[in-house]
Design a protein around this motif. Structure first.
Motif, mmCIF file in Angstrom:
data_model
loop_
_atom_site.group_PDB
_atom_site.id
_atom_site.type_symbol
_atom_site.label_atom_id
_atom_site.label_comp_id
_atom_site.label_asym_id
_atom_site.label_seq_id
_atom_site.Cartn_x
_atom_site.Cartn_y
_atom_site.Cartn_z
ATOM 1 N N HIS A 282 0.835 -1.204 0.106
ATOM 2 C CA HIS A 282 0.035 0.114 0.069
ATOM 3 C C HIS A 282 0.957 1.166 0.009
ATOM 4 O O HIS A 282 0.467 2.452 -0.226
ATOM 5 C CB HIS A 282 -0.973 -0.186 1.268
ATOM 6 C CG HIS A 282 -0.244 0.087 2.533
ATOM 7 N ND1 HIS A 282 0.483 -0.981 3.037
ATOM 8 C CD2 HIS A 282 -0.111 0.976 3.351
ATOM 9 C CE1 HIS A 282 0.812 -0.787 4.243
ATOM 10 N NE2 HIS A 282 0.510 0.634 4.497
ATOM 11 N N LEU A 283 2.111 1.187 0.252
ATOM 12 C CA LEU A 283 3.134 2.106 0.280
ATOM 13 C C LEU A 283 3.777 2.438 -1.224
ATOM 14 O O LEU A 283 4.388 3.504 -1.266
ATOM 15 C CB LEU A 283 3.938 1.857 1.363
ATOM 16 C CG LEU A 283 3.583 2.031 2.942
ATOM 17 C CD1 LEU A 283 4.789 1.745 3.749
ATOM 18 C CD2 LEU A 283 2.836 3.189 3.262
ATOM 19 N N MET A 284 3.661 1.657 -2.070
ATOM 20 C CA MET A 284 4.270 1.560 -3.073
ATOM 21 C C MET A 284 3.708 2.516 -4.083
ATOM 22 O O MET A 284 2.243 2.607 -4.256
ATOM 23 C CB MET A 284 4.420 0.148 -3.961
ATOM 24 C CG MET A 284 5.096 -0.945 -3.076
ATOM 25 S SD MET A 284 5.161 -2.541 -3.606
ATOM 26 C CE MET A 284 5.678 -2.202 -5.315
ATOM 27 N N ASN A 285 4.223 3.251 -5.040
ATOM 28 C CA ASN A 285 3.862 3.844 -6.280
ATOM 29 C C ASN A 285 4.008 3.109 -7.355
ATOM 30 O O ASN A 285 4.543 1.798 -7.726
ATOM 31 C CB ASN A 285 4.277 5.116 -6.181
ATOM 32 C CG ASN A 285 5.897 5.333 -6.487
ATOM 33 O OD1 ASN A 285 6.439 4.283 -7.042
ATOM 34 N ND2 ASN A 285 6.611 6.468 -6.120
ATOM 35 N N LYS A 286 3.631 3.537 -8.537
ATOM 36 C CA LYS A 286 3.630 2.833 -9.963
ATOM 37 C C LYS A 286 4.886 2.406 -10.198
ATOM 38 O O LYS A 286 5.067 1.358 -10.707
ATOM 39 C CB LYS A 286 2.892 3.686 -10.846
ATOM 40 C CG LYS A 286 1.337 4.063 -10.736
ATOM 41 C CD LYS A 286 0.561 2.701 -11.263
ATOM 42 C CE LYS A 286 -0.751 2.918 -10.945
ATOM 43 N NZ LYS A 286 -1.538 1.700 -11.079
ATOM 44 N N GLU A 287 5.972 3.244 -10.056
ATOM 45 C CA GLU A 287 7.216 2.954 -10.455
ATOM 46 C C GLU A 287 7.688 1.937 -9.630
ATOM 47 O O GLU A 287 8.354 0.830 -10.194
ATOM 48 C CB GLU A 287 8.272 4.274 -10.286
ATOM 49 C CG GLU A 287 9.564 4.058 -10.722
ATOM 50 C CD GLU A 287 10.604 5.201 -10.602
ATOM 51 O OE1 GLU A 287 11.782 5.185 -10.940
ATOM 52 O OE2 GLU A 287 10.059 6.150 -10.266
ATOM 53 N N ASP A 288 7.455 1.811 -8.257
ATOM 54 C CA ASP A 288 7.812 0.736 -7.561
ATOM 55 C C ASP A 288 7.185 -0.677 -7.974
ATOM 56 O O ASP A 288 7.916 -1.663 -8.285
ATOM 57 C CB ASP A 288 7.394 0.940 -6.225
ATOM 58 C CG ASP A 288 7.954 2.001 -5.293
ATOM 59 O OD1 ASP A 288 9.206 2.354 -5.459
ATOM 60 O OD2 ASP A 288 7.353 2.762 -4.661
ATOM 61 N N GLU A 289 5.973 -0.549 -8.582
ATOM 62 C CA GLU A 289 5.222 -1.675 -8.847
ATOM 63 C C GLU A 289 6.095 -2.372 -10.290
ATOM 64 O O GLU A 289 6.238 -3.656 -10.355
ATOM 65 C CB GLU A 289 3.814 -1.508 -9.230
ATOM 66 C CG GLU A 289 2.993 -1.239 -8.060
ATOM 67 C CD GLU A 289 1.754 -0.554 -8.374
ATOM 68 O OE1 GLU A 289 1.360 -0.692 -9.679
ATOM 69 O OE2 GLU A 289 0.663 -0.360 -7.600
#
Length: 334
Positions: A282-289
């Motif tokens: 839930h702390l991730m953004n699109k780049e992290d994904e």
């Protein structure tokens, strides 16, 4: 300099099947051999020296072995052994002393890069002095693991040279254990990592020991989001201090041209609550994904290439020196 990389192809490439002549038995045996003399563990071979059917999916696709060099399942933190007792004590100290304020201080101290200057390969050789007490699967010098991981990835992903180099350097931050780098205790260098500043997820190994951590009773830190907001991006999350974060800082501060996916792998390869248990997504953004896809690929090799087989260092060294020259300056500040 911008490096564009393709998204990972999740169809694992085939491994090459080679026949090795056994002079003592005076016969040929079927073994899988990687560059530099890396031979897949004999546990995956049958009595005829060929890969057992249960470790093949289709077209000779290799599936990671079930047991480590000690004859136990990988990352089994409950197995009864003297080494396991030491691993549990390591995590007790880690969970008590890794606090939000401690990590903030360590990042401020070590991002100065004022310890010494040396090349990447010189640091690889220094790692021969380090044994990771937190790892239940490995008791060999770290340089063995680096080359095992890099060579295995090189075999399956021959065109992703940045990933080969990432594998080689991902654990170099463990030099923090050595006196010239501050002689930090093992609990501040190795082991699984996790976020600080929010609740400790139940999936974290030996979770019970967080009861002794001051942050555990801090109301600002013990909710799901804590001091963060959903989707804020892992870049903005304080992760427990250790070799991952240190090597990430070394690479960034020295102007590496590795792609962001490589830096993500270096920084979060020990973040097992995320890539093994799915916690903190839930702390991730699109780049992290997007970067997590590469980390998941890397993790298979990082974990399951730990074995007693040896790599011919001198044979593979020229290749890795060429990659170091491509992505890093000749000397780095540490």
């Amino acid at each position: 300099m911008t490096i564009l990389i393709e998204q990972p192809d999740l169809d694992v490439p085939q491994l090459e099947d080679k026949k090795i002549f056994d002079s003592e038995a005076n016969e040929e045996t079927c073994e899988l051999v990687l560059d530099g003399g890396f031979v897949l563990p004999k546990e995956i071979l049958d009595n005829n020296g060929c890969v057992k059917p249960e470790v093949l999916v289709s077209n000779d696709e290799f599936i990671a072995p079930d047991i480590n060099a000690f004859g136990q399942t990988f990352r089994d933190y409950n197995a009864e052994s003297e080494r396991q007792k030491g691993v549990e004590e390591f995590y007790r100290l880690n969970h008590i002393h890794q606090t939000y304020d401690f990590v903030k201080k360590m990042r401020e101290v070590y991002r100065k890069m004022d310890r010494m200057e040396m090349s990447i390969w010189e640091c690889c050789e220094l790692l021969n002095e380090v044994v990771d007490e937190s790892d239940p699967d490995l008791d060999e010098p770290q340089i063995e693991h680096l080359l095992q991981t890099a060579e295995a990835i090189r075999k399956d992903y021959p065109n992703e040279d940045w990933l080969h180099l990432t594998a080689l350097i991902h654990d170099l931050g463990k030099v923090l254990i050595l006196p010239r780098f501050g002689g930090l205790p093992q609990w501040a260098v190795v082991g699984d990592t996790h976020p600080l500043g929010c609740a400790f997820d139940e999936s974290i190994v030996h979770h019970k020991y967080f009861e002794g951590n001051p942050d555990h009773s801090n109301p600002s830190y013990n909710t799901k989001n804590g001091v963060y907001s959903e989707g804020c991006g892992l870049e903005n999350v304080m992760i427990s201090w250790g070799h991952d974060d240190y090597m990430y800082l070394v690479a960034k501060e020295n102007g590496t041209t590795l792609p962001e996916a490589g830096l993500f792998v270096i920084r979060y390869h020990s973040f097992y609550p995320l890539h093994k248990s799915g916690a903190y997504k839930h702390l991730m953004n699109k780049e992290d994904e997007e970067n997590l896809k590469w980390l998941n690929i890397f993790n298979k090799y990082d974990l399951y290439s730990k074995s007693k087989v040896r790599v011919d260092v001198e044979k593979v060294k020229p290749y890795y020196l060429s990659l170091i020259d491509k992505y890093f300056p000749a000397k780095l500040r540490w």
